[in-house]
Design a protein around this motif. Structure first.
Motif, PDB file in Angstrom:
ATOM      1  N   ASN A  36       0.816  -1.214   0.000  1.00 35.61           N
ATOM      2  CA  ASN A  36       0.000   0.000   0.000  1.00 35.61           C
ATOM      3  C   ASN A  36       0.852   1.267   0.000  1.00 35.61           C
ATOM      4  OD1 ASN A  36      -2.637   0.794  -0.255  1.00 35.61           O
ATOM      5  ND2 ASN A  36      -3.067   0.852   1.923  1.00 35.61           N
ATOM      6  N   PHE A  37       2.160   1.109   0.088  1.00 34.49           N
ATOM      7  CA  PHE A  37       3.164   2.156  -0.062  1.00 34.49           C
ATOM      8  C   PHE A  37       3.225   3.163   1.095  1.00 34.49           C
ATOM      9  CE2 PHE A  37       3.697   0.264  -4.078  1.00 34.49           C
ATOM     10  CZ  PHE A  37       4.942   0.650  -4.546  1.00 34.49           C
ATOM     11  N   GLY A  38       2.645   2.812   2.245  1.00 35.10           N
ATOM     12  CA  GLY A  38       2.799   3.664   3.408  1.00 35.10           C
ATOM     13  C   GLY A  38       4.223   3.659   3.934  1.00 35.10           C
ATOM     14  N   ASN A  39       4.862   2.497   3.933  1.00 34.37           N
ATOM     15  CA  ASN A  39       6.214   2.384   4.476  1.00 34.37           C
ATOM     16  C   ASN A  39       7.208   3.215   3.653  1.00 34.37           C
ATOM     17  OD1 ASN A  39       7.867   1.401   6.490  1.00 34.37           O
ATOM     18  ND2 ASN A  39       7.452  -0.740   6.040  1.00 34.37           N
ATOM     19  N   LEU A  40       7.104   3.143   2.360  1.00 30.91           N
ATOM     20  CA  LEU A  40       7.989   3.938   1.507  1.00 30.91           C
ATOM     21  C   LEU A  40       7.700   5.431   1.688  1.00 30.91           C
ATOM     22  CD1 LEU A  40      10.210   4.090  -0.605  1.00 30.91           C
ATOM     23  CD2 LEU A  40       8.459   3.809  -2.377  1.00 30.91           C
ATOM     24  N   THR A  41       6.426   5.787   1.820  1.00 29.16           N
ATOM     25  CA  THR A  41       6.072   7.188   2.060  1.00 29.16           C
ATOM     26  C   THR A  41       6.763   7.712   3.306  1.00 29.16           C
ATOM     27  OG1 THR A  41       3.888   6.807   1.066  1.00 29.16           O
ATOM     28  CG2 THR A  41       4.157   8.801   2.354  1.00 29.16           C
ATOM     29  N   ALA A  42       6.736   6.926   4.380  1.00 28.80           N
ATOM     30  CA  ALA A  42       7.364   7.342   5.636  1.00 28.80           C
ATOM     31  C   ALA A  42       8.866   7.538   5.454  1.00 28.80           C
ATOM     32  CB  ALA A  42       7.085   6.316   6.725  1.00 28.80           C
ATOM     33  N   GLY A  43       9.507   6.638   4.743  1.00 25.79           N
ATOM     34  CA  GLY A  43      10.938   6.767   4.507  1.00 25.79           C
ATOM     35  C   GLY A  43      11.279   8.023   3.721  1.00 25.79           C
ATOM     36  N   LEU A  44      10.481   8.317   2.700  1.00 29.02           N
ATOM     37  CA  LEU A  44      10.718   9.515   1.892  1.00 29.02           C
ATOM     38  C   LEU A  44      10.461  10.789   2.698  1.00 29.02           C
ATOM     39  CD1 LEU A  44       9.165   8.260  -1.453  1.00 29.02           C
ATOM     40  CD2 LEU A  44      11.569   8.832  -1.078  1.00 29.02           C
ATOM     41  N   LEU A  45       9.487  10.759   3.593  1.00 28.96           N
ATOM     42  CA  LEU A  45       9.262  11.902   4.479  1.00 28.96           C
ATOM     43  C   LEU A  45      10.491  12.131   5.362  1.00 28.96           C
ATOM     44  CD1 LEU A  45       5.539  11.293   5.486  1.00 28.96           C
ATOM     45  CD2 LEU A  45       6.398  13.281   4.245  1.00 28.96           C
ATOM     46  N   GLY A  46      11.075  11.032   5.861  1.00 25.20           N
ATOM     47  CA  GLY A  46      12.298  11.157   6.650  1.00 25.20           C
ATOM     48  C   GLY A  46      13.424  11.787   5.840  1.00 25.20           C
ATOM     49  N   LYS A  47      13.581  11.340   4.616  1.00 20.40           N
ATOM     50  CA  LYS A  47      14.618  11.908   3.728  1.00 20.40           C
ATOM     51  C   LYS A  47      14.373  13.399   3.508  1.00 20.40           C
ATOM     52  CE  LYS A  47      16.416  11.452  -1.041  1.00 20.40           C
ATOM     53  NZ  LYS A  47      17.858  11.448  -0.767  1.00 20.40           N
ATOM     54  N   ALA A  48      13.101  13.761   3.326  1.00 18.15           N
ATOM     55  CA  ALA A  48      12.758  15.168   3.103  1.00 18.15           C
ATOM     56  C   ALA A  48      13.107  16.036   4.311  1.00 18.15           C
ATOM     57  CB  ALA A  48      11.273  15.302   2.780  1.00 18.15           C
ATOM     58  N   MET A  49      13.155  15.433   5.497  1.00 13.88           N
ATOM     59  CA  MET A  49      13.481  16.189   6.709  1.00 13.88           C
ATOM     60  C   MET A  49      14.973  16.178   7.030  1.00 13.88           C
ATOM     61  SD  MET A  49      10.248  15.522   9.267  1.00 13.88           S
ATOM     62  CE  MET A  49      10.205  13.758   9.172  1.00 13.88           C
ATOM     63  N   GLY A  50      15.756  15.479   6.213  1.00 17.68           N
ATOM     64  CA  GLY A  50      17.198  15.507   6.399  1.00 17.68           C
ATOM     65  C   GLY A  50      17.860  14.174   6.648  1.00 17.68           C
ATOM     66  N   LEU A  51      17.093  13.094   6.706  1.00 14.71           N
ATOM     67  CA  LEU A  51      17.692  11.781   6.919  1.00 14.71           C
ATOM     68  C   LEU A  51      18.613  11.444   5.751  1.00 14.71           C
ATOM     69  CD1 LEU A  51      17.642   9.227   8.788  1.00 14.71           C
ATOM     70  CD2 LEU A  51      15.906   8.305   7.244  1.00 14.71           C
ATOM     71  N   PRO A  52      19.878  11.073   6.023  1.00 16.36           N
ATOM     72  CA  PRO A  52      20.823  10.826   4.923  1.00 16.36           C
ATOM     73  C   PRO A  52      20.588   9.480   4.244  1.00 16.36           C
ATOM     74  CG  PRO A  52      21.898  10.447   7.036  1.00 16.36           C
ATOM     75  CD  PRO A  52      20.517  10.957   7.352  1.00 16.36           C
ATOM     76  N   VAL A  53      19.794   9.496   3.191  1.00 15.85           N
ATOM     77  CA  VAL A  53      19.555   8.303   2.375  1.00 15.85           C
ATOM     78  C   VAL A  53      19.823   8.682   0.929  1.00 15.85           C
ATOM     79  CG1 VAL A  53      17.903   6.542   1.646  1.00 15.85           C
ATOM     80  CG2 VAL A  53      17.790   7.464   3.975  1.00 15.85           C
TER      81      VAL A  53
END
Length: 426
Positions: free
Chosen positions: A247-264
């Protein structure tokens, strides 16, 4: 925290409203108006899991909760770890199955339950959600026994594993489970129909607890930061994360983290043969096919609800969708990957094995790989036993529920039947 409806920008709500409401008008998803930016990410990563999570969520929530109040929600919800395990040189597994229902959705389900209790005005609440396997158990256990909250969970009859079913269909009390004669997309369509019925929503106090609800996604952001915090500093700059996606919720959460500065460096969307998103990323055409049952049943989703959030975020950040990795894996290939992981001494199940396989195919020299293990292998015991030709052990929570009788109702994929179930649950 201000959020807007992706289908109707004029509908703007607070976090509390979004948690209580679930979906916006016209089945629109709520999405943050803005995201905090963490300039000193290394300092953030140096904190412990709970303290860091409270800081992340407090920054998102703004003045709706104090940091102490958010910390209390986190402490109550995240009562289990999210460890990483090295599988081979440069490749790590993020284990998200150490919660009470042995799946990643324990993080989001429990945080949503705590959030909803915190913003509730004492009125009647009915949680309605569809599950392709793991959401049901996480939501059922998170809300079990809570006053003034009834839970109705729909799942496709015969299309989730027996142990998944046992975990949430044996509780009773304020938990009603419905085996629907259809597939997961049928269940999801029923949920959307219910939310479109304004009179019904008000009558039963309808709310959703799958990844439609923004509180679920916010909780999931936190374990991406926790995973990166456990990696050696020198491996953080070239990090590639592969996410098994339904359902792509997990990927959404990861991308939100990246948008906030998580180094991925980049993410990979790994699916089974229900490959609507990989095909879309390849051709630019959104062309869902009929859902095909697979060994990785929690990913048997042809019309993923969270995809509009990913497109909205990529547009805001100026990220091209072609920057996302992608790939689809057959059942035979996922079996091969379960065996390959087992040969290296790591026991995995088909969902995690899919993420591992595509990660291995796309990882380049100098990069560090991380793949998400979203469920304990024993939740798919029949499949894993067959693949590995041995009898894997059942953890205590599964053994306990496997011995109890199922309490599910059986209904057709019919909205009138669902309305009656919702009323009867009051």
């Amino acid at each position: 925290m201000k959020l807007h409806n992706l289908k109707d920008n004029s509908e703007q709500v607070s976090f509390a409203q979004a948690v209580r409401q679930g979906l916006g008008r016209n089945q629109g998803l709520f999405f943050p108006e803005s995201l905090p930016q963490f300039d000193d990410v290394e300092a953030l990563l140096a904190l412990d899991f709970h303290t860091r999570s409270a800081k992340i969520l407090s920054a998102m929530l703004g003045d709706e909760f104090t940091e102490a109040e958010v910390k209390a929600l986190v402490d109550a919800a995240f009562q289990f770890p999210a460890p990483i395990k090295q599988v081979e040189a440069g490749v790590h597994a993020l284990e998200l199955f150490h919660g009470p229902t042995l799946a990643f959705k324990d993080f989001g389900g429990r945080f949503m339950a705590q959030s909803l209790a915190a913003v509730s005005d004492g009125g009647k609440i009915t949680i309605l959600t569809a599950t392709s396997g793991d959401t049901g158990a996480a939501v059922a256990h998170a809300f079990y026994g809570m006053e003034n909250i009834n839970v109705v969970i729909l799942y496709p009859k015969g299309k989730i594993s027996p142990l998944q079913e046992a975990l949430f269909c044996t509780l009773g009390n304020n938990i009603t489970t419905v085996a629907v004669n259809g597939d997961f997309d049928d269940c999801q369509a029923l949920v959307k129909n219910a939310f479109d019925d304004e009179a019904l929503r008000k009558e039963v106090g309808l709310n959703s607890a799958n990844s439609i609800n923004i509180s679920r996604l916010m909780a999931q952001i936190c374990y991406y930061f926790e995973a990166v915090a456990q990696l050696p500093v020198e491996q953080r700059k070239e990090l590639v994360i592969s996410v098994p996606s339904g359902n792509f919720g997990n990927l959404t959460a990861g991308l939100l983290g990246k948008a906030m500065g998580l180094p991925v460096k980049r993410f990979i969307a790994a699916t089974n043969v229900n490959d609507t998103v990989p095909r879309y990323l390849e051709t630019g055409e959104w062309d869902p096919k009929p859902t095909i049952p697979t060994l990785s049943n929690a990913m048997d989703v042809s019309q993923p609800n969270n995809w509009p959030r990913i497109e909205a975020l990529c547009e805001r950040k100026g990220w091209g969708l072609n920057e996302l990795g992608k790939g689809a894996v057959t059942d035979e290939e996922s079996k091969e990957s379960v065996r390959a992981l087992d040969a290296q001494g790591y026991l995995c199940e088909p969902h995690g094995a899919i993420a591992y396989r595509i990660l291995k195919e796309q990882l380049t020299e100098g990069e560090t790989g991380l793949f998400l293990c979203t469920a304990h292998p024993a939740k798919f015991k029949e499949a894993v036993d067959d693949i590995l030709q041995r009898d894997i052990d059942l953890p205590a929570p599964l053994a306990k529920h496997a011995a109890l009788p199922l309490l599910s109702l059986e209904r057709d994929a019919d909205f009138e039947q669902l309305k009656q179930v919702l009323r009867d649950a009051q």
